[in-house]
Scaffold this motif. Structure first.
Motif, PDB file in Angstrom:
ATOM      1  N   ILE A   1       4.861   7.773  -5.983  1.00 37.17           N
ATOM      2  CA  ILE A   1       6.460   6.494  -6.598  1.00 37.17           C
ATOM      3  C   ILE A   1       5.865   6.869  -7.981  1.00 37.17           C
ATOM      4  O   ILE A   1       6.507   5.744  -8.187  1.00 37.17           O
ATOM      5  N   VAL A   2       3.712   6.448  -8.373  1.00 34.38           N
ATOM      6  CA  VAL A   2       3.726   5.822  -8.948  1.00 34.38           C
ATOM      7  C   VAL A   2       3.616   6.969 -10.511  1.00 34.38           C
ATOM      8  O   VAL A   2       4.902   6.407 -11.423  1.00 34.38           O
ATOM      9  N   PHE A   3       3.550   7.830  -9.930  1.00 33.53           N
ATOM     10  CA  PHE A   3       4.333   9.405 -10.666  1.00 33.53           C
ATOM     11  C   PHE A   3       5.780   9.530 -11.485  1.00 33.53           C
ATOM     12  O   PHE A   3       6.348   9.539 -12.936  1.00 33.53           O
TER      13      PHE A   3
ATOM     14  N   ALA B   1       5.666   0.066 -14.492  1.00 36.52           N
ATOM     15  CA  ALA B   1       5.421   1.544 -13.979  1.00 36.52           C
ATOM     16  C   ALA B   1       3.997   1.475 -14.513  1.00 36.52           C
ATOM     17  O   ALA B   1       3.313   1.798 -13.964  1.00 36.52           O
ATOM     18  N   LEU B   2       3.832   0.510 -15.538  1.00 33.18           N
ATOM     19  CA  LEU B   2       2.512   0.926 -16.592  1.00 33.18           C
ATOM     20  C   LEU B   2       1.379   0.123 -15.891  1.00 33.18           C
ATOM     21  O   LEU B   2       0.310   0.355 -14.986  1.00 33.18           O
TER      22      LEU B   2
ATOM     23  N   ARG C   1       1.067  -1.136  -0.458  1.00 32.57           N
ATOM     24  CA  ARG C   1       0.108   0.130   0.187  1.00 32.57           C
ATOM     25  C   ARG C   1       0.885   1.399   0.255  1.00 32.57           C
ATOM     26  O   ARG C   1       0.405   2.402   0.223  1.00 32.57           O
ATOM     27  N   ARG C   2       2.164   1.552   0.441  1.00 34.54           N
ATOM     28  CA  ARG C   2       3.095   1.960   0.633  1.00 34.54           C
ATOM     29  C   ARG C   2       3.188   2.323  -0.982  1.00 34.54           C
ATOM     30  O   ARG C   2       3.549   3.654  -1.428  1.00 34.54           O
ATOM     31  N   PHE C   3       3.361   2.095  -2.156  1.00 33.60           N
ATOM     32  CA  PHE C   3       3.052   2.338  -3.465  1.00 33.60           C
ATOM     33  C   PHE C   3       2.143   2.808  -3.871  1.00 33.60           C
ATOM     34  O   PHE C   3       1.976   3.499  -5.205  1.00 33.60           O
ATOM     35  N   LYS C   4       0.861   3.306  -2.728  1.00 28.29           N
ATOM     36  CA  LYS C   4      -0.498   3.980  -3.702  1.00 28.29           C
ATOM     37  C   LYS C   4      -0.025   5.017  -3.153  1.00 28.29           C
ATOM     38  O   LYS C   4      -0.871   5.520  -2.736  1.00 28.29           O
ATOM     39  N   ALA C   5       0.939   5.478  -3.684  1.00 24.75           N
ATOM     40  CA  ALA C   5       1.229   7.213  -3.802  1.00 24.75           C
ATOM     41  C   ALA C   5       1.853   7.607  -5.301  1.00 24.75           C
ATOM     42  O   ALA C   5       1.855   7.498  -6.192  1.00 24.75           O
ATOM     43  N   PRO C   6       1.494   8.983  -5.263  1.00 28.57           N
ATOM     44  CA  PRO C   6       1.143   9.569  -6.416  1.00 28.57           C
ATOM     45  C   PRO C   6       3.210   9.987  -6.763  1.00 28.57           C
ATOM     46  O   PRO C   6       3.256   9.925  -7.822  1.00 28.57           O
TER      47      PRO C   6
ATOM     48  N   GLY D   1       7.654   8.602 -14.753  1.00 29.64           N
ATOM     49  CA  GLY D   1       8.269   9.880 -15.041  1.00 29.64           C
ATOM     50  C   GLY D   1       9.943   8.899 -15.588  1.00 29.64           C
ATOM     51  O   GLY D   1      10.318   9.570 -16.593  1.00 29.64           O
ATOM     52  N   ILE D   2      10.814   8.833 -14.988  1.00 26.00           N
ATOM     53  CA  ILE D   2      11.755   7.978 -14.715  1.00 26.00           C
ATOM     54  C   ILE D   2      11.979   7.295 -16.400  1.00 26.00           C
ATOM     55  O   ILE D   2      12.259   7.198 -16.904  1.00 26.00           O
ATOM     56  N   THR D   3      10.720   6.237 -16.500  1.00 26.34           N
ATOM     57  CA  THR D   3      10.787   5.214 -17.197  1.00 26.34           C
ATOM     58  C   THR D   3      10.151   5.921 -18.734  1.00 26.34           C
ATOM     59  O   THR D   3      10.962   5.856 -19.379  1.00 26.34           O
ATOM     60  N   THR D   4       9.594   6.943 -18.889  1.00 28.16           N
ATOM     61  CA  THR D   4       9.743   8.528 -20.097  1.00 28.16           C
ATOM     62  C   THR D   4      10.802   8.921 -20.006  1.00 28.16           C
ATOM     63  O   THR D   4      12.154   8.452 -21.380  1.00 28.16           O
TER      64      THR D   4
END
Lengths: 363, 780
Positions: free
Chosen positions: A75-77, A119-120, A68-73, A81-84
């Motif tokens: 981390i997700v964004f 990431a997706l 649930r810790r990953f459920k944070a903007p 961004g890094i992937t992009t």
């Protein structure tokens, strides 16, 4: 129902088995070639082992972190961004073989497109969690949801790496499907992808050749049909019990990429039907346990994560195997856990860690 | 629907309550699918409906789970498809693809067996195989065919367009250079070209070059015999090719090989003796130069066994360069050519008449001054003769005399004798393309035909048949089929001496008739047309022949082209050799007695001396002195040798010994023991003259005490134009000194025993090819 205290041992065991088989088969498939190219037969094995150890460490670490810790903007964004950034940067960094797939850093190389898949998954799980009720709202839900996917697809297709792009699209489709997206949008999506696919396949010589070779491999057995014929020969040579580990001959420069995309051919040849079916069953068990975790997860975010990760493993595995068995045209998709490739192995294992953590918290 | 069949199997598995839930969900999915399908047939519509329907249900998660089951189901179906495909490929397609893989991994390369060696009777290699490399291309693998070929053609000096055309014709394999020289192959290898490969092959090598070329024949590019022994015994020589199973990877690098060892071909030992063959070829070549003949043949045969000791043909060829051969040169004239024998055929006429007791050698025959009319056809002798004895008819070669005798015989009897001597059928010699000759069936003989056949016209024979005829007379009237092969599966030399058992023996004329014939044929040499066949130290007998060639274009007998021949034997009383010489279309002198007899003389002289046949005739004074002088020297060295107690006597008595046959003796005399035992004895060495000689050619202790013929030390430089090496004398030398001498002369020394040399073979002064073996016997 009480929450589980321990992780799903099936998943954990299957994963360890797959990684182990992968190490053995990478060695078997690559030893001769590695010996010739690098002077030591252990070249690929050692690298794969290193990545496997790192990946398993990441898996155990992820297993212990509450997902649930990953459920944070943040981390997700930032992951998006890094992937992009990395996907863009490969165009300027790497020019090997007219492709832009790798980022070399020190002695290691990293494939950003591998990062695109997790990431997706994380993004979609995060984004769709709160929108399950409005899946029909294409403007506010679907379009934003597929935007990163489309972006990545564009970038990956022009690396060019159609295989990974298709894998990304498939994962996205799976999550959207489970999230309850209306089927008509899936249909629209398929229709919409036809045009670019047509141009990507039939206006790029080698891809068209692959498709034609898939349709009739024996039209040019030494040329376009070579890979698929070699693969079929390897598979059928294995018979029921196989030629025995390390005894296969097709890997000796007949099979293209015997230690990566065509490692399943080597498995079929050396371990036979028994080994091949066993491996397919391992993936099936992984799929079954993955879906089971998804069913038992009450948390929507976790559920989508599980669906994404499970489908990422299963879809890639089945596409890869289908290609090897001549059921699909050739694509550059690795066999998860098994194929040589550090980025893929590490990230897959890390994702499985997340999956295991979710399984721990399933009902 | 199909999935339903698997449910019982699934049920039997152990599963937890939660699993049960999953499976019940799966069941629901399976149940749902056909229903939905039935409803509308369009997946989109159904799913929409079902999702919406579920969405209003209290358990929203349940609705989402349907999608999950659907996703899982699709993936599991995929999984099943993969398994079916695996079973299909690995079980049902197992053989099919297996073959494809075998074909790809295992290049089965045929390894040709080492071709057998052809030896002469002394164990000298006449034909052997050496390893060479061939270069081939796999055009499919070559990125730049044109460039590659041009690079190679610069080394091989071949037309690049030809190679290119070959390579373009076959995409998978094409020879670039067969049996290349070692340096050429190495230079191509150093280019390191892609798609260019090498294969070891064996190449036939004839170390003695032209020696016995027509007998040996030669092999084509694929190591198959094209002519001669190479062809006749191709199956034996070739052996069984092995298979080298090379496992190849996609880059054509082999990484292991299972080899089926080739079975090497059998070695073949010929009856030929390379020394005698050399003598025959050399003398024939000399005669060819002198007479400018079109072709010529010399056959040396052992009349007692039918073994062919030499078979020479001119023109000849070097089988090592067989690509550029004129086919005419390949013909083995001795075996394949039919010619009209002429007067040599009179030996049949007269021996048949004698054998039938229709005449005797001293009967007087009126030769009608060289003219006779047969059924209105007038036949002329070349020289007019009056009344001659039958001996003189043969000696002077009177056609009229022969015709008269033939008339006494009549068609049937004469024909029977001709057939009995082996004419009109193949002799069975182990060589390809043998002719049976031309012999008209007797029921179609007119009187003119009988007359012409009696003098050797209107009948066609081969040289080998002629040699067999004379051999039969020389062998006391017993015809023996000629042979040229001793054994076909011989271990490498030294050979064990195996007695040669002649086959196909049959008596043609009585031994009494044969003895009479021998005597009469000696008269031909001493007093008749064959005076040039007189030997030094040996008696000899024979018959000349001169036949007009039939001009096919003019359909008449030519007045310019003749076949001159001479066939004879020596020594007369116990013939060691039969020599048949045929000179075709000599320019200028053409009579057999002029062109062929001298060849007989030179070949027989050298061969008899090489074979250590004891002299039976007094040597001319000049040579006797020469030899006596030489012999005294050697005697000093030979003294005290316990092995040869008779030699001292022999040297002293060399002047008067063994002259018994200076005048001819009859068979009856010989058998009654008038002749010195030694003269009856000299049996031709049956197997290996060199070996037999070294064992000792004068066996039987009783003879040793009697007067022995002079052992030969050989003539000294009879012919300065002879090629080869003059064998030095090793007598009296120690082993080391003998080896040094042999090395200095370029000879191969075969030392037997230890101590001081007291015997050698071939004798000093003989001309031999470089590298020949000289056997020297040492004793203390």
């Amino acid at each position: 129902m009480a929450k589980r205290v321990s992780v799903d041992t099936w998943l954990f065991t299957v994963t360890l088995f797959l990684v182990f088989i992968g190490l053995v088969m990478v060695f078997s498939a690559s030893a001769v070639m590695a010996k010739e190219r690098y002077g030591t037969g252990y070249f690929f094995l050692l690298r794969q082992l290193m990545w496997a150890v790192a990946g398993l460490a990441a898996m155990i670490a992820a297993m212990r972190i509450d997902y649930r810790r990953f459920k944070a903007p943040a981390i997700v964004f930032s992951l998006l961004g890094i992937t992009t950034l990395m996907l863009i940067s490969v165009f300027f960094l790497d020019r090997a073989h007219h492709t832009h797939r790798w980022i070399h850093w020190g002695g290691f190389s990293f494939q950003p497109s591998e990062l695109a898949k997790p990431a997706l998954i994380f993004f979609l799980a995060y984004f769709l969690e709160s929108r399950t009720k409005s899946m029909d709202d294409w403007r506010n839900t679907l379009l934003p949801a597929v935007t990163p996917t489309l972006l990545f697809l564009g970038l990956i297709v022009f690396q060019p790496d159609l295989g990974t792009a298709i894998a990304c699209a498939a994962i996205t489709a799976c999550i959207l499907f489970v999230a309850g997206m209306e089927m008509k949008y899936l249909g629209y999506g398929l229709l919409a992808s036809m045009l670019p696919l047509y141009f990507l396949i039939f206006h790029v010589a080698y891809r068209r050749a692959r498709i034609l070779a898939f349709l009739n491999p024996y039209s040019d057995p030494q040329g376009k049909g070579f890979h698929i014929i070699q693969s079929l020969i390897a598979v059928s040579t294995g018979g029921i019990s196989g030629t025995g580990l390390m005894e296969g001959k097709q890997k000796l420069f007949y099979l293209p990429e015997p230690h990566t995309d065509f490692i399943f051919s080597v498995i079929c040849e050396e371990l036979g039907l028994i080994g091949a079916i066993a491996l397919v069953i391992l993936f099936a068990v992984f799929l079954w346990r993955g879906i089971r975790v998804a069913l038992h997860t009450q948390d929507i975010f976790g559920k989508f994560l599980v669906v994404g990760i499970t489908s990422m493993v299963a879809v890639q595995a089945f596409i890869n195997i289908s290609v090897v068995l001549g059921l699909m045209p050739t694509k550059g998709i690795p066999l998860p856990f098994i194929s040589y490739g550090g980025s893929s192995l590490f990230l897959t294992l890390a994702c499985v860690g997340v999956l295991l953590n979710i399984s721990k918290q399933a009902e | 629907m199909r999935a339903r069949r698997y449910l019982p199997a699934l049920r039997r598995c152990k599963y937890s309550p939660s699993d049960r839930k999953f499976i019940s969900g799966l069941k629901e999915f399976i149940r749902a699918v056909p229903v939905n399908w039935r409803l509308a047939g369009v997946g989109r519509h159904i799913c929409l409906k079902s999702v919406r329907g579920r969405a209003v249900a209290p358990n929203t998660a349940r609705g989402k789970n349907t999608r999950l089951y659907l996703l899982g189901g699709v993936l599991f179906l995929w999984c099943f498809a993969i398994c079916f495909r695996l079973v299909y490929l690995q079980i049902f397609c197992y053989g099919e693809y297996e073959q494809r893989a075998e074909h790809q991994h295992q290049r089965s390369i045929e390894v040709s067996a080492r071709r057998g060696i052809i030896y002469d009777r002394g164990g000298h290699e006449l034909a052997m195989s050496i390893n060479v490399e061939s270069v081939f291309a796999v055009p499919n693998e070559i990125p730049d065919l044109r460039g590659t070929i041009s690079l190679i053609s610069r080394i091989t000096h071949e037309n690049p367009h030809e190679i290119l055309a070959r390579c373009e014709a076959s995409k998978t394999f094409c020879w670039v250079e067969r049996k290349a020289d070692a340096d050429v192959a190495e230079r191509i290898r150093n280019l390191n070209l892609r798609g260019i490969h090498f294969q070891k092959e064996s190449k036939r090598f004839y170390p003695k070059r032209e020696l016995a070329a027509q007998v040996l024949g030669y092999v084509g590019m694929d190591d198959d015999g094209v002519s001669g022994i190479e062809r006749e015994y191709n199956d034996e020589l070739k052996g069984k090719p092995g298979r080298m199973v090379i496992s190849v990877d996609a880059r054509k690098q082999w990484f292991g090989s299972v080899e089926k060892q080739p079975e090497p071909g059998q070695n073949i030992v010929l009856t030929l003796d390379q020394q005698i063959q050399y003598i025959a070829e050399k003398e024939l070549a000399t005669a060819m130069q002198q007479t400018h003949a079109i072709s010529g043949t010399v056959i040396v045969e052992n009349p007692h066994t039918g073994e062919i000791l030499a078979l020479a043909n001119e023109p000849t060829f070097n089988p090592n360069v067989s690509e550029h051969l004129n086919p005419k040169r390949l013909v083995n004239h001795a075996i394949s050519d039919v010619y009209e024998p002429g007067s040599t055929f009179k030996t049949i006429t007269i021996s048949a008449a004698l054998d039938e007791k229709l005449t005797n050698p001293n009967e007087m025959v009126d030769c009608q001054m060289g003219s006779i009319v047969v059924d209105g056809v007038r036949i002329h002798d070349s020289e007019p003769h009056g009344v001659l004895t039958v001996s003189q008819v043969l000696a002077e070669s009177s056609d009229v005399g022969a015709i008269k005798l033939a008339f006494r015989l009549g068609n049937e009897r004469f024909y029977q004798y001709i057939r009995a001597f082996g004419f009109g059928e193949k002799t069975g010699i182990e060589l390809p393309h043998e002719t049976r000759g031309l012999l008209r069936p007797v029921d179609r003989w007119s009187r003119v035909a009988l007359a012409s056949t009696s003098m050797g016209q209107g009948v066609g024979i081969s040289a080998i048949q002629l040699a067999s005829l004379i051999s039969a007379i020389a062998n006391d009237g017993v015809h023996i089929a000629p042979h040229i092969v001793i054994s076909t599966d011989s271990p490498p030399p030294p050979f064990q001496t195996v007695a040669f058992h002649p086959t196909g023996e049959r008596r043609v004329i009585s031994s009494y008739t044969a003895a009479e014939m021998k005597q009469m044929m000696e008269g031909v040499v001493l007093r008749g047309t064959g005076k040039k066949a007189v030997l030094e130290g040996y008696s000899s007998a024979g018959k000349t022949g001169t036949a007009q060639k039939f001009d096919r274009e003019a359909r008449a007998y030519s007045h310019t082209k003749y076949v001159g021949s001479f066939a004879g034997f020596a020594p007369v009383n116990n013939p060691a050799i039969v020599v048949a010489v045929i000179i075709d279309s000599a320019v200028g002198l053409h009579q057999g007695g002029q062109v062929a007899a001298p060849v007989f003389q030179r070949v027989a002289q050298q061969t008899l001396e090489y074979l250590h046949i004891p002299h039976d005739v007094e040597l001319p004074a000049s040579r006797r002195m020469l030899m006596a002088e030489k012999h005294v020297k050697e005697r000093d060295l030979d003294e005290g040798s316990p092995d040869h107690p008779g030699e001292a006597v022999d040297a002293q008595d060399s002047g008067q010994d063994t002259v018994a046959s200076a005048t001819p003796i009859t068979q009856g005399d010989a058998e009654s023991g008038v002749l010195p035992a030694s003269l009856r004895e000299p049996e031709l060495p049956k197997q290996d003259p060199v070996k037999t000689a070294q064992v000792n050619q004068f066996p039987s202790g009783s003879q040793q005490s009697s007067v022995l013929p002079m052992p030969l030390r050989g003539p000294v430089a009879l012919d300065i134009e002879q090629g080869g090496i003059v064998v030095p004398s090793f007598i009296g030398k120690g082993l080391r000194s003998a080896i040094e001498t042999a090395e200095a002369s370029g000879l191969d020394l075969d030392a037997v025993g230890s101590g001081v040399a007291n015997e050698q073979s071939p004798p000093a002064g003989t001309h031999v090819p470089a590298g020949s073996q000289v056997t020297v016997r040492f004793a203390r």
